[in-house]
Design a protein around this motif. Structure first.
Motif, PDB file in Angstrom:
ATOM      1  N   HIS A   1       0.873  -1.173   0.000  1.00  0.00           N
ATOM      2  CA  HIS A   1       0.000   0.000   0.000  1.00  0.00           C
ATOM      3  C   HIS A   1       0.906   1.218   0.000  1.00  0.00           C
ATOM      4  O   HIS A   1       1.823   1.327   0.817  1.00  0.00           O
ATOM      5  CB  HIS A   1      -0.914   0.034   1.222  1.00  0.00           C
ATOM      6  CG  HIS A   1      -1.893   1.159   1.177  1.00  0.00           C
ATOM      7  ND1 HIS A   1      -1.617   2.387   1.724  1.00  0.00           N
ATOM      8  CD2 HIS A   1      -3.112   1.240   0.612  1.00  0.00           C
ATOM      9  CE1 HIS A   1      -2.651   3.181   1.516  1.00  0.00           C
ATOM     10  NE2 HIS A   1      -3.576   2.509   0.835  1.00  0.00           N
ATOM     11  N   VAL A   2       0.677   2.131  -0.940  1.00  0.00           N
ATOM     12  CA  VAL A   2       1.480   3.341  -1.076  1.00  0.00           C
ATOM     13  C   VAL A   2       0.568   4.544  -0.833  1.00  0.00           C
ATOM     14  O   VAL A   2      -0.490   4.668  -1.457  1.00  0.00           O
ATOM     15  CB  VAL A   2       2.110   3.439  -2.480  1.00  0.00           C
ATOM     16  CG1 VAL A   2       2.940   4.709  -2.604  1.00  0.00           C
ATOM     17  CG2 VAL A   2       2.963   2.213  -2.769  1.00  0.00           C
TER      18      VAL A   2
ATOM     19  N   GLU B   1       4.674  15.846  -1.810  1.00  0.00           N
ATOM     20  CA  GLU B   1       5.141  15.694  -3.187  1.00  0.00           C
ATOM     21  C   GLU B   1       6.346  14.759  -3.302  1.00  0.00           C
ATOM     22  O   GLU B   1       6.483  14.024  -4.269  1.00  0.00           O
ATOM     23  CB  GLU B   1       5.499  17.064  -3.761  1.00  0.00           C
ATOM     24  CG  GLU B   1       5.838  17.016  -5.223  1.00  0.00           C
ATOM     25  CD  GLU B   1       6.076  18.399  -5.803  1.00  0.00           C
ATOM     26  OE1 GLU B   1       7.024  18.540  -6.585  1.00  0.00           O
ATOM     27  OE2 GLU B   1       5.316  19.324  -5.462  1.00  0.00           O
ATOM     28  N   ASN B   2       7.210  14.754  -2.294  1.00  0.00           N
ATOM     29  CA  ASN B   2       8.441  13.949  -2.348  1.00  0.00           C
ATOM     30  C   ASN B   2       8.490  12.830  -1.322  1.00  0.00           C
ATOM     31  O   ASN B   2       9.532  12.202  -1.154  1.00  0.00           O
ATOM     32  CB  ASN B   2       9.661  14.855  -2.159  1.00  0.00           C
ATOM     33  CG  ASN B   2       9.791  15.865  -3.278  1.00  0.00           C
ATOM     34  OD1 ASN B   2       9.529  15.555  -4.429  1.00  0.00           O
ATOM     35  ND2 ASN B   2      10.179  17.078  -2.940  1.00  0.00           N
ATOM     36  N   THR B   3       7.384  12.574  -0.631  1.00  0.00           N
ATOM     37  CA  THR B   3       7.400  11.583   0.444  1.00  0.00           C
ATOM     38  C   THR B   3       6.240  10.608   0.304  1.00  0.00           C
ATOM     39  O   THR B   3       5.088  11.024   0.180  1.00  0.00           O
ATOM     40  CB  THR B   3       7.305  12.274   1.822  1.00  0.00           C
ATOM     41  OG1 THR B   3       8.334  13.261   1.911  1.00  0.00           O
ATOM     42  CG2 THR B   3       7.478  11.268   2.947  1.00  0.00           C
ATOM     43  N   GLU B   4       6.574   9.329   0.332  1.00  0.00           N
ATOM     44  CA  GLU B   4       5.567   8.275   0.291  1.00  0.00           C
ATOM     45  C   GLU B   4       5.713   7.383   1.514  1.00  0.00           C
ATOM     46  O   GLU B   4       6.815   7.148   1.990  1.00  0.00           O
ATOM     47  CB  GLU B   4       5.728   7.402  -0.952  1.00  0.00           C
ATOM     48  CG  GLU B   4       5.437   8.091  -2.247  1.00  0.00           C
ATOM     49  CD  GLU B   4       5.631   7.159  -3.421  1.00  0.00           C
ATOM     50  OE1 GLU B   4       4.886   7.307  -4.396  1.00  0.00           O
ATOM     51  OE2 GLU B   4       6.525   6.290  -3.386  1.00  0.00           O
ATOM     52  N   ASP B   5       4.588   6.886   1.993  1.00  0.00           N
ATOM     53  CA  ASP B   5       4.567   5.885   3.057  1.00  0.00           C
ATOM     54  C   ASP B   5       4.211   4.567   2.381  1.00  0.00           C
ATOM     55  O   ASP B   5       3.108   4.416   1.858  1.00  0.00           O
ATOM     56  CB  ASP B   5       3.532   6.264   4.112  1.00  0.00           C
ATOM     57  CG  ASP B   5       3.429   5.255   5.234  1.00  0.00           C
ATOM     58  OD1 ASP B   5       4.414   4.522   5.473  1.00  0.00           O
ATOM     59  OD2 ASP B   5       2.363   5.192   5.872  1.00  0.00           O
ATOM     60  N   ILE B   6       5.160   3.631   2.342  1.00  0.00           N
ATOM     61  CA  ILE B   6       4.955   2.359   1.659  1.00  0.00           C
ATOM     62  C   ILE B   6       4.895   1.246   2.693  1.00  0.00           C
ATOM     63  O   ILE B   6       5.804   1.097   3.512  1.00  0.00           O
ATOM     64  CB  ILE B   6       6.092   2.084   0.657  1.00  0.00           C
ATOM     65  CG1 ILE B   6       6.186   3.227  -0.356  1.00  0.00           C
ATOM     66  CG2 ILE B   6       5.870   0.745  -0.039  1.00  0.00           C
ATOM     67  CD1 ILE B   6       7.393   3.158  -1.262  1.00  0.00           C
ATOM     68  N   LYS B   7       3.813   0.475   2.650  1.00  0.00           N
ATOM     69  CA  LYS B   7       3.631  -0.633   3.586  1.00  0.00           C
ATOM     70  C   LYS B   7       3.614  -1.952   2.813  1.00  0.00           C
ATOM     71  O   LYS B   7       2.869  -2.088   1.841  1.00  0.00           O
ATOM     72  CB  LYS B   7       2.304  -0.484   4.324  1.00  0.00           C
ATOM     73  CG  LYS B   7       2.199   0.729   5.199  1.00  0.00           C
ATOM     74  CD  LYS B   7       0.752   0.923   5.630  1.00  0.00           C
ATOM     75  CE  LYS B   7       0.554   2.269   6.219  1.00  0.00           C
ATOM     76  NZ  LYS B   7       0.695   3.358   5.230  1.00  0.00           N
TER      77      LYS B   7
END
Length: 72
Positions: free
Chosen positions: A9-10, A15-21
């Motif tokens: 899950h993203v 704009e430059n930061t993602e939380d990826i699980k």
């Protein structure tokens, strides 16, 4: 079993930061899709239901065959 299905899950925070699980590794695409159906009802996931990604991987195969460099 020669193939697995990886569920991530993203969620874009900025704009430059993602939380990826990493959610899980499944033996079929159907099982990964079933997990999505359950998770979409939960807090956080229901606010970002389009963030789920299923990727198909074949066992005993390299998926990164080059080196890398870090850009700061």
């Amino acid at each position: 079993m020669n193939t697995v299905y990886i569920l991530h899950h993203v969620h874009e925070i900025s704009e430059n930061t993602e939380d990826i699980k990493l959610i899980g590794v499944y033996s079929s695409k159907f099982k990964a899709q079933t997990a999505i159906s359950k998770l979409q009802l939960l807090e956080g996931f229901k606010e970002c239901p389009d963030g789920f990604e299923i990727s198909e991987y074949h066992i005993d195969q390299d998926y990164w065959s080059e080196g890398y460099s870090t850009i700061e």
